[in-house]
Design a protein around this motif. Structure first.
Motif, PDB file in Angstrom:
ATOM      1  N   THR A  20      43.706  25.873  34.662  1.00 11.73           N
ATOM      2  CA  THR A  20      44.011  24.892  33.633  1.00 11.73           C
ATOM      3  C   THR A  20      43.378  25.421  32.353  1.00 11.73           C
ATOM      4  OG1 THR A  20      42.067  23.571  34.208  1.00 11.73           O
ATOM      5  CG2 THR A  20      44.190  22.882  35.152  1.00 11.73           C
ATOM      6  N   ASP A 130      52.357  14.223  34.494  1.00 13.58           N
ATOM      7  CA  ASP A 130      51.023  14.513  35.034  1.00 13.58           C
ATOM      8  C   ASP A 130      50.037  13.507  34.442  1.00 13.58           C
ATOM      9  OD1 ASP A 130      48.594  15.529  35.905  1.00 13.58           O
ATOM     10  OD2 ASP A 130      48.761  17.422  34.815  1.00 13.58           O
ATOM     11  N   ARG A 134      47.507  17.938  32.145  1.00 16.77           N
ATOM     12  CA  ARG A 134      46.935  19.279  32.205  1.00 16.77           C
ATOM     13  C   ARG A 134      47.876  20.332  31.620  1.00 16.77           C
ATOM     14  NH1 ARG A 134      45.344  18.309  38.420  1.00 16.77           N
ATOM     15  NH2 ARG A 134      47.327  17.226  38.206  1.00 16.77           N
ATOM     16  N   PHE A 136      48.637  24.255  32.288  1.00 16.56           N
ATOM     17  CA  PHE A 136      48.415  25.281  33.307  1.00 16.56           C
ATOM     18  C   PHE A 136      48.759  26.657  32.757  1.00 16.56           C
ATOM     19  CE2 PHE A 136      49.260  21.399  35.682  1.00 16.56           C
ATOM     20  CZ  PHE A 136      48.258  21.412  36.636  1.00 16.56           C
ATOM     21  N   VAL A 165      42.201  27.183  39.348  1.00 16.46           N
ATOM     22  CA  VAL A 165      42.867  26.206  40.212  1.00 16.46           C
ATOM     23  C   VAL A 165      43.102  26.926  41.545  1.00 16.46           C
ATOM     24  CG1 VAL A 165      44.919  24.790  40.568  1.00 16.46           C
ATOM     25  CG2 VAL A 165      43.975  25.063  38.256  1.00 16.46           C
ATOM     26  N   CYS A 167      44.553  26.172  44.291  1.00 15.73           N
ATOM     27  CA  CYS A 167      45.654  25.757  45.157  1.00 15.73           C
ATOM     28  C   CYS A 167      46.972  25.842  44.391  1.00 15.73           C
ATOM     29  CB  CYS A 167      45.414  24.351  45.699  1.00 15.73           C
ATOM     30  SG  CYS A 167      45.164  23.107  44.424  1.00 15.73           S
ATOM     31  N   SER A 168      48.051  25.659  45.108  1.00 13.55           N
ATOM     32  CA  SER A 168      49.374  25.732  44.490  1.00 13.55           C
ATOM     33  C   SER A 168      49.692  24.448  43.736  1.00 13.55           C
ATOM     34  CB  SER A 168      50.439  25.975  45.556  1.00 13.55           C
ATOM     35  OG  SER A 168      50.595  24.822  46.358  1.00 13.55           O
ATOM     36  N   LEU A 169      50.674  24.520  42.858  1.00 16.03           N
ATOM     37  CA  LEU A 169      51.143  23.343  42.154  1.00 16.03           C
ATOM     38  C   LEU A 169      51.652  22.295  43.145  1.00 16.03           C
ATOM     39  CD1 LEU A 169      51.266  22.676  39.141  1.00 16.03           C
ATOM     40  CD2 LEU A 169      53.670  23.346  39.183  1.00 16.03           C
ATOM     41  N   GLN A 171      50.557  21.812  46.189  1.00 17.16           N
ATOM     42  CA  GLN A 171      49.388  21.160  46.786  1.00 17.16           C
ATOM     43  C   GLN A 171      48.756  20.162  45.815  1.00 17.16           C
ATOM     44  OE1 GLN A 171      47.529  24.945  47.645  1.00 17.16           O
ATOM     45  NE2 GLN A 171      47.536  24.492  49.841  1.00 17.16           N
ATOM     46  N   LEU A 172      48.674  20.523  44.540  1.00 16.65           N
ATOM     47  CA  LEU A 172      48.088  19.628  43.539  1.00 16.65           C
ATOM     48  C   LEU A 172      48.847  18.301  43.462  1.00 16.65           C
ATOM     49  CD1 LEU A 172      47.262  21.813  40.410  1.00 16.65           C
ATOM     50  CD2 LEU A 172      45.658  20.572  41.840  1.00 16.65           C
ATOM     51  N   PHE A 173      50.161  18.401  43.352  1.00 21.31           N
ATOM     52  CA  PHE A 173      50.948  17.197  43.108  1.00 21.31           C
ATOM     53  C   PHE A 173      51.353  16.459  44.370  1.00 21.31           C
ATOM     54  CE2 PHE A 173      50.941  19.128  39.005  1.00 21.31           C
ATOM     55  CZ  PHE A 173      50.908  18.039  38.141  1.00 21.31           C
ATOM     56  N   LEU A 177      46.258  15.442  43.460  1.00 18.09           N
ATOM     57  CA  LEU A 177      45.042  15.984  42.831  1.00 18.09           C
ATOM     58  C   LEU A 177      45.194  16.109  41.324  1.00 18.09           C
ATOM     59  CD1 LEU A 177      44.302  18.812  45.420  1.00 18.09           C
ATOM     60  CD2 LEU A 177      43.351  16.509  45.343  1.00 18.09           C
TER      61      LEU A 177
END
Length: 177
Positions: A20, A130, A134, A136, A165, A167-169, A171-173, A177
């Motif tokens: 980020t 989001d 953020r 990215f 970051v 983890c993957s996008l 995984q985030l969404f 997270l």
């Protein structure tokens, strides 16, 4: 054999670091990058994600018309398997339908993004909706040394404050997270 060796590479690797960007807006970061790197894409597009067995996820990308499968085989998203299949014009709807029949309704992320290409590929993006708003940034190259050199340039010369970051996008969404 389904394809000739030169035409079909198995176990393609994605080698990248994701961050980020802190303290500046997407538009400010975009302006800084456009002053220093050739911008090859500046667009808005969507990605559809499905959770599937034996892989991290399956993604269908609107702008490049690619179906992508990602597999974390080394315990990190920094260096993992990435297989891409180009989808013919007009076949995106059929591909989405087939994936949805197999894996259920996809998660949809709409991204405003810009891609900068030289020896590395830098991708700056933000995800619509989001809640954390953020910004990215990803740096991708053929090897981790090239990625790290570019990251060093971005932080030392352009004064970007980058938070890793891990983890993957997806995984985030998908995990909120």
């Amino acid at each position: 054999m389904l394809c000739k060796q030169k035409e079909c590479k198995m176990n393609n690797r994605e080698i990248e670091r994701k961050f980020t960007v802190e303290g500046i807006s997407y538009d400010e970061a975009l302006s800084i990058l456009k002053d220093r790197f050739p911008c090859t894409i500046d667009a808005t597009s969507y990605d559809l994600y499905w959770k599937a067995p034996n892989v991290d996820f399956v993604r269908l990308r609107e702008n490049s018309r690619e179906l992508t499968i990602k597999v974390t085989d080394k315990g990190t998203v920094t260096d993992r398997i990435e297989e891409n299949v180009k989808i013919e014009r007009g076949a995106m709807k059929d591909c989405k339908r087939a994936m949805t029949l197999m894996y259920g309704q996809p998660m949809k992320l709409v991204k405003e993004f810009a891609v900068f290409e030289e020896t590395t590929v830098i991708c700056l993006y933000k995800v619509e909706g989001d809640p954390q708003n953020r910004v990215f940034l990803e740096v991708e190259a053929d090897n981790l040394d090239e990625v790290d050199k570019e990251v060093e340039y971005l932080t030392r010369k352009l004064w970007f404050v980058l938070n890793p970051v891990p983890c993957s996008l997806y995984q985030l969404f998908s995990g909120g997270l």
